[in-house]
Motif scaffolding. Sequence first.
Motif, PDB file in Angstrom:
ATOM      1  N   ARG A  79       8.781   0.675   4.894  1.00 33.54           N
ATOM      2  CA  ARG A  79       8.949  -0.659   4.325  1.00 33.54           C
ATOM      3  C   ARG A  79       7.716  -1.494   4.685  1.00 33.54           C
ATOM      4  O   ARG A  79       7.075  -1.277   5.708  1.00 33.54           O
ATOM      5  N   TRP A  80       7.410  -2.462   3.815  1.00 28.99           N
ATOM      6  CA  TRP A  80       6.242  -3.337   4.024  1.00 28.99           C
ATOM      7  C   TRP A  80       6.724  -4.775   4.074  1.00 28.99           C
ATOM      8  O   TRP A  80       7.275  -5.284   3.099  1.00 28.99           O
ATOM      9  N   ARG A  81       6.518  -5.424   5.207  1.00 27.65           N
ATOM     10  CA  ARG A  81       6.839  -6.852   5.332  1.00 27.65           C
ATOM     11  C   ARG A  81       5.632  -7.647   4.837  1.00 27.65           C
ATOM     12  O   ARG A  81       4.721  -7.985   5.582  1.00 27.65           O
ATOM     13  N   ARG A 121      -3.362   8.446   2.745  1.00 25.68           N
ATOM     14  CA  ARG A 121      -3.461   9.289   3.934  1.00 25.68           C
ATOM     15  C   ARG A 121      -3.384   8.451   5.213  1.00 25.68           C
ATOM     16  O   ARG A 121      -2.791   8.872   6.198  1.00 25.68           O
ATOM     17  N   ARG A 122      -3.969   7.271   5.201  1.00 26.13           N
ATOM     18  CA  ARG A 122      -3.881   6.401   6.375  1.00 26.13           C
ATOM     19  C   ARG A 122      -2.438   5.950   6.600  1.00 26.13           C
ATOM     20  O   ARG A 122      -1.960   5.864   7.743  1.00 26.13           O
ATOM     21  N   ILE A 123      -1.733   5.659   5.498  1.00 23.23           N
ATOM     22  CA  ILE A 123      -0.336   5.228   5.627  1.00 23.23           C
ATOM     23  C   ILE A 123       0.518   6.387   6.125  1.00 23.23           C
ATOM     24  O   ILE A 123       1.390   6.212   6.995  1.00 23.23           O
ATOM     25  N   PHE A 176       4.461  -0.130  -3.731  1.00 22.50           N
ATOM     26  CA  PHE A 176       3.098  -0.079  -3.195  1.00 22.50           C
ATOM     27  C   PHE A 176       2.562   1.337  -2.983  1.00 22.50           C
ATOM     28  O   PHE A 176       1.349   1.513  -2.844  1.00 22.50           O
ATOM     29  N   ILE A 177       3.409   2.365  -2.938  1.00 28.05           N
ATOM     30  CA  ILE A 177       2.892   3.726  -2.710  1.00 28.05           C
ATOM     31  C   ILE A 177       1.983   4.188  -3.857  1.00 28.05           C
ATOM     32  O   ILE A 177       0.897   4.731  -3.612  1.00 28.05           O
ATOM     33  N   GLU A 209       9.929  -8.303   2.003  1.00 28.21           N
ATOM     34  CA  GLU A 209       9.964  -6.852   2.218  1.00 28.21           C
ATOM     35  C   GLU A 209       9.818  -6.120   0.885  1.00 28.21           C
ATOM     36  O   GLU A 209      10.580  -6.364  -0.054  1.00 28.21           O
ATOM     37  N   LEU A 210       8.843  -5.196   0.855  1.00 28.33           N
ATOM     38  CA  LEU A 210       8.569  -4.432  -0.358  1.00 28.33           C
ATOM     39  C   LEU A 210       8.983  -2.988  -0.136  1.00 28.33           C
ATOM     40  O   LEU A 210       8.763  -2.407   0.928  1.00 28.33           O
TER      41      LEU A 210
END
Length: 899
Positions: A671-673, A696-698, A685-686, A679-680
């Motif tokens: 999840r992305w705050r 790759r960093r994520i 976003f992927i 929250e996304l």
Amino acid sequence: MPLAYGLAAVVGLVLCLTWGALQVQVTLAGFLNGESLWSKAQKQTVIDLYAYAQRGDPARLESFKRNYEVVRSDRWARDAIAKGHYDKQQVANAFKRGGVIPAAIPGMIFILDHFSHAPYMGQAITDWRSVDSSIEELNTIAGELQQAYQNGKPSEEELARQSSRIDNLNGYIQPRSDEFSLDIALGAAWLGGVLFAGTLAAALVASLLWFRMAQRILASIRGTEEKYRLLFDSAADAIVMVDETHGKILGVNRTASVWTGRDPQELVGMNFLGLFAEGSLRAAGTSTIGLLRAVNGVVRTVETHSSLTTWGNLPVRQAIMRDISDRVAMEQERRIASEAMASVAEGIIIADAERRVTTVNGAHTRITGYTLQYLQHHRFDELRRMPDGSSLPSSIWDMVAEGGNWVGEVQSWRSDGSSYPELLSISAIRNGDGHVQHYVAVITDITRSKADRQRLEYMVAHDPLTGLANRSEFQRHCAHAIEAAARMNGAAAVLFVDLDAFKAVNDSYSHAIGDRLLVKVAQRIRRELGENDVASRIGGDEFTVLLGGLRTREQAAQFAIRLLQSLSEPMLIGDYEIVMSASIGIAGYPLDGSDPVVLIANADAAMYAAKTQERNTFRFYTPLMHADARMRLMLGADLRQALMRDEFHLVFQPSVELRTGRIVAVEALLRWRHPERGELMPDEFIPLAESLGLIRRIDAWTMRAVCAQVRHWDQLKLPSIRVALNASAATFGHPGFIESVKQSLQSSQISPKRLMFEITESAILRLGEATEQTMHALHALGVGIAIDDFGTGYSSLAYLKMSGIDYLKIDRSFVTDLPDSTNDVAIVEAMLAIARSLGICTIAEGIETAAQHDFLLRAGCVEGQGYYYSRGLPATEIERMLSPNPRHESSRLRLVPPK
């Protein structure tokens, strides 16, 4: 004789100067000798007087008086010379009494009389005079001591006083005596140098005068010979004097030496015929022509004229050789030019000043079919026209007459009446006055090259695969259409066409099939075009269509509908029948832009909206679409900062064992705050992260976070459940992926069996052969592997045979309609049966009802996920559920309404 007399005079002068130098040297030697005696006598007076003062020895007094007399005599002679009026004999006797060498006395008198102020000499005399009073005082002391010794032995005090006076006087005399000696020596050295310089200068002047006289005499002697040699050597032709009897060379001029590369002395005595290449001599009338060979191998053609004369009694032949290499080369060039003109592929015409043909080569006859007999006395421009059919303009002849060269394309005719395009080049040959004497025209049949150029121009403006216009050509047509629409107050529209899921065709079949599919698509697009329409392929599976002559942009909707319908019809490509769809964006002039680039960009934005919202449809451009695009750009910028700002976090959705309801695993969900949008979810976003190269960093952050969380749960002594995390294709296929997994496991010190990676079928398809290698490496580590969303991609049972697959996740699309849908029931039961026979554990996704749970349990599914059990929960909630003493004891998680 004058040279001999002059040389004798120079030798006599040098001898005289040498004698004078010897005399001066004798004088200097006597002077130095006198100085030495004077200095020695002076020092001895001090020594003798001091000894007499100490012991009263009469012998010492006598020695003092003798030395004093030497000093006094030299002083008297010096002072007499200084007065200017003196008796030379008396002065000479005084010097003789002082012990000076008799032969040097006249020279000393001369130096003291005339050079007393010369360098060093004046200072020496000054030092000499400065001690006169001191010497006299010494004489006074001697008298006082003699008187004292005659009256008895002086007292010790008196002797000490007199000794002290002698010491003081000696301290005054000694430095000046030394300085006098030094000045005399330096003066003698200076005078010797002056003497040597004078002698050398005189000898040099005398020698120079003799050499000048010798030059004038020798110049007059060589005059006649030099005049003859100058005429002989300056001749442009080589001249060789040859002994008529023996054939030997007696003399040569400079030109002959240069041509042969040998010195004149080297040539003398050689055989004359040996200078020529063997067998090259041949008679040509009264002369002979041959090849003269130089020592460096250079050969020149010479023409030799000979005449016989006599030197004394010796018959001599004078051979005059003229270089005719240029003449021979010019004749050869004329022959080569004639042959070249006859053999070149281009046609050549030579015409007179009136442009009437005088000569043509064979290539002209082959190209046109006209013979020289036919063309003679005809102007060569009669059979040629400009490409527009007009005659050749007079400006051409004016340009050529002014010294230029005209080259251009013309239309020419053959003898059979057919015409062809011709490249014509015209130049002029002028006479000595600069007037045109002849015209030279070179013709080339450019039928083939013109066709090649047109083909290249077509290739530059069109896509090589489909034959449609390329981007630059499309933009050019678009600009013309906008100009036409502006003049007619009409409209023009640009359609941006993008095939849906074209990449899957390339991945599933091959790129060759994909290229053939693009050709089919281009054919169907071309089939729908009207008279004013243009289609192009701007890259990949993207096409653009220009619709011109419209009244409004909305008219483009009818074309878009027809095109979508045409593209949706099945396409037979080899053994495959492929069904495609497309998304179309439409932007029109003047509403959506007045520039081709802007219209294409806006149509692209509209296409993206169509693809995002529905696919297999079209959308007209609206400004809001660019706002969405800008929002995606802003989201991409924020995504780059999210990792640094620690805005990501994980939630965990439990996976329960259907038979017991026990939590056996959790799936880590990212999840992305977002600081502004809240929250996304990953779907938002992927895909953007994959396009920006951040995935790759994520994934690496997710793996570190999961390992840290598992480590924390182990420290809390919670049950050892399995944690699943998703891996993108970019991460799974990277060469460093396995190593990063090892490092994460080592740093967190958790068991590899606690981790499971989920990878989708589409990712496996993209990775190809690298998939099995990575799975095998993970299996060797002990990490579990699950195929996610099985059945939704291009399913292949070959995936299930790969070593290392431990779990099979049944996609929610097959679970949603269970148990009511007979198709889904059959598919799910088949999946479960295959997995069971292969020993693979099955996990069903998206379970939301008790009926779905019961069916899957009866069918043999091992695990399940879904809102029927729980949504994604924070790590603290998972800890509470797994705690040995939970606050509620329900055997099954409660049904949670979906968000």
